[in-house]
Design an enzyme around this catalytic site. Structure first.
Site, PDB file in Angstrom:
ATOM      1  NE  ARG A 175      39.212 -28.285   5.393  1.00 53.99           N
ATOM      2  CZ  ARG A 175      40.186 -28.795   5.080  1.00 53.99           C
ATOM      3  NH1 ARG A 175      41.428 -27.767   4.880  1.00 53.99           N
ATOM      4  NH2 ARG A 175      40.366 -29.883   4.442  1.00 53.99           N
ATOM      5  CE1 TYR A 231      30.982 -11.739  23.922  1.00 52.49           C
ATOM      6  CE2 TYR A 231      32.564 -12.857  22.912  1.00 52.49           C
ATOM      7  CZ  TYR A 231      31.185 -12.870  23.341  1.00 52.49           C
ATOM      8  OH  TYR A 231      30.508 -13.976  23.120  1.00 52.49           O
ATOM      9  CG  ASP A 282      36.966  -7.783  18.909  1.00 56.83           C
ATOM     10  OD1 ASP A 282      36.267  -7.182  18.085  1.00 56.83           O
ATOM     11  OD2 ASP A 282      36.799  -8.579  19.379  1.00 56.83           O
ATOM     12  CE  LYS A 309      27.772  -9.620  18.476  1.00 57.37           C
ATOM     13  NZ  LYS A 309      28.648 -10.837  18.374  1.00 57.37           N
TER      14      LYS A 309
HETATM   15  N1  PLP Z   1      34.566  -9.637  19.809  1.00 58.49           N
HETATM   16  C1  PLP Z   1      33.348  -9.019  20.316  1.00 58.49           C
HETATM   17  C2  PLP Z   1      33.753  -7.558  20.987  1.00 58.49           C
HETATM   18  C3  PLP Z   1      32.042  -9.262  20.702  1.00 58.49           C
HETATM   19  O1  PLP Z   1      31.246  -8.649  21.239  1.00 58.49           O
HETATM   20  C4  PLP Z   1      31.794 -10.985  20.395  1.00 58.49           C
HETATM   21  C5  PLP Z   1      30.391 -11.366  20.338  1.00 58.49           C
HETATM   22  O2  PLP Z   1      29.627 -10.661  21.086  1.00 58.49           O
HETATM   23  C6  PLP Z   1      32.922 -11.678  19.737  1.00 58.49           C
HETATM   24  C7  PLP Z   1      34.154 -10.969  19.468  1.00 58.49           C
HETATM   25  C8  PLP Z   1      32.678 -13.010  19.119  1.00 58.49           C
HETATM   26  O3  PLP Z   1      31.771 -12.830  18.085  1.00 58.49           O
HETATM   27  P1  PLP Z   1      31.183 -14.232  17.503  1.00 58.49           P
HETATM   28  O4  PLP Z   1      29.570 -14.358  18.511  1.00 58.49           O
HETATM   29  O5  PLP Z   1      30.439 -13.805  16.252  1.00 58.49           O
HETATM   30  O6  PLP Z   1      31.705 -15.493  17.826  1.00 58.49           O
END
Ligand code: PLP
Length: 385
Positions: free
Chosen positions: A50, A102, A174, A199
């Site tokens: 961890r 998001y 982000d 992604k």
């Molecule tokens: N940030 C953005 C811009 C996203 O589009 C997403 C998921 O679609 C996330 C964070 C969250 O990621 P995860 O699905 O890997 O938890």
């Protein structure tokens, strides 16, 4: 003479040649949870999975190199990465977030606001006066998401970080929609970058993962401490897969954004389309900022269809695009944010952010672009027939 390699080289060669035991080219996958101490007073480099793992560390080093970060914590998901960043805040602190971020980020921030842990100020971050006014109220963190999901709004990162510097507010970006191949928020003044590596970075739609990258060693150490303490660190196998995906990131992104540009061009003449949200279009309100702060316009776009189009029926007729959440993978995906990715957002908040029921988001993959265009045109013709 030593010279810093291009990011493409850093991504493709991450960890290559580091295996001293058998000289394996691809660094091995270390699944082991615990590591032997030679003596109880001599802590080994890794002791418990961890806290640290060699496979995860290879990915962390590669991502830190690509984002120009002092350190990185690889997490179990993108949401775990965002959650990790929130650990830096004290109870009652205010965070400013985009009003169209998001849906999962909105849900997390709203949940923390409702149970009194944090205060959240959702702001249209394309409006710098609104950002400045929110900062003046004493926020401790400014959370950016640019391009935003799903409307591809562009926030001026340099202008926001300059405003936040005046109030000593930590800036987090982000960077999921572009990846380090197309945008480097730390170089534009941000303190922290988060990614859903699920992604573009992994790119093969077979791993859920995330990463947090910090500009300073001090912040990186705090985040690593919290990652270990809360247990959000990513699994070794996921890191191994993500590292494999990362090797082709630049090639994939380049091809995917090229196709996205051609796809948008083809859509321009269609009467069924009211508006295309794509930062590569000179008519996009964030086009000039995107040109300055991004190294490309990316592979994401969204489209507002005209009233006569039954969008559910159009999507049902698509054969090359797949209806699914997520984005940035090798496969082209399509979704209706209002009922899918952003369903967790209260309807009023969606309306305020401009996310209508007729908005469709496209993630362009690696198929031949002619097949994608043909697919959508066929579905539009079929749905209207
Ligand atoms: N940030 C953005 C811009 C996203 O589009 C997403 C998921 O679609 C996330 C964070 C969250 O990621 P995860 O699905 O890997 O938890």
């Amino acid at each position: 003479m030593s010279r810093k390699c291009h990011p493409q080289t850093l991504a493709s060669n991450a960890g290559v040649g580091t295996n001293s035991e058998f000289q394996a080219i691809a660094p091995p996958l270390y699944l082991g949870v615990n590591y032997r101490w030679n003596r109880s007073d001599e802590k080994p480099q890794y002791d418990y999975g961890r806290s640290g793992n060699p496979t995860r560390a290879t990915l962390e080093c590669a991502l830190a190199d690509l984002e120009g970060a002092a350190g990185c914590a690889v997490t179990a998901s993108g949401m775990a990465a965002i959650h990790l960043v929130l650990c830096l805040l004290q109870p009652g602190d205010t965070i400013i977030a985009p009003h169209d971020c998001y849906g999962g980020t909105q849900r997390l921030l709203n949940a923390y606001a409702q149970n009194g842990r944090l205060k959240v100020d959702f702001v249209d971050q394309t409006n710098l006066s609104a950002v400045e006014a929110a900062l003046a109220k004493g926020a401790k963190m400014l959370f950016l998401e640019t391009p935003s999901n799903p409307l591809l709004r562009i926030t001026d990162i340099t202008a926001c970080t300059a405003l936040a510097a005046k109030t000593n507010t930590l800036v987090v970006a982000d960077n999921t929609f572009l990846s380090p191949a197309l945008q480097n928020p730390l170089a534009l003044g941000c303190d922290i970058v988060v990614h859903s590596t699920t992604k573009l970075i992994n790119g093969h739609s077979d791993v859920i993962g995330g990463a947090v990258l910090a500009k300073t060693t001090e912040l990186a150490e705090q985040l690593a401490w919290w990652a270990n303490t809360t247990g959000v660190t990513g699994a070794p196998f996921d890191s191994y897969q993500t590292l494999r995906g990362l090797r082709t990131l630049f090639a994939r992104v380049q091809q995917q954004q090229h196709s996205a540009g051609e796809f948008v061009e083809a859509l321009l003449g269609r009467p069924e389309i009211k508006r295309i949200h794509y930062p590569g279009l000179p008519t996009h309100p964030g086009h000039e900022i995107a040109k300055q702060q991004q190294q490309g316009f990316g592979s994401m776009l969204s489209v507002e269809f005209a009233d006569q189009v039954n969008v559910i029926e159009v999507l049902a007729q698509l054969r090359v695009f797949t209806i699914a959440e997520s984005l940035g993978g090798f496969e082209s995906l399509v979704c209706i944010p209002a009922t899918m990715t952003h369903a967790a957002m209260p309807p009023e908040a969606r309306q305020k952010a401009g996310i209508s029921d007729r908005l469709v988001r496209f993630s362009i993959g690696l198929e031949h672009v002619d097949d994608l265009i043909h697919d959508l045109f066929g579905a539009l013709d079929g749905a209207l027939a």
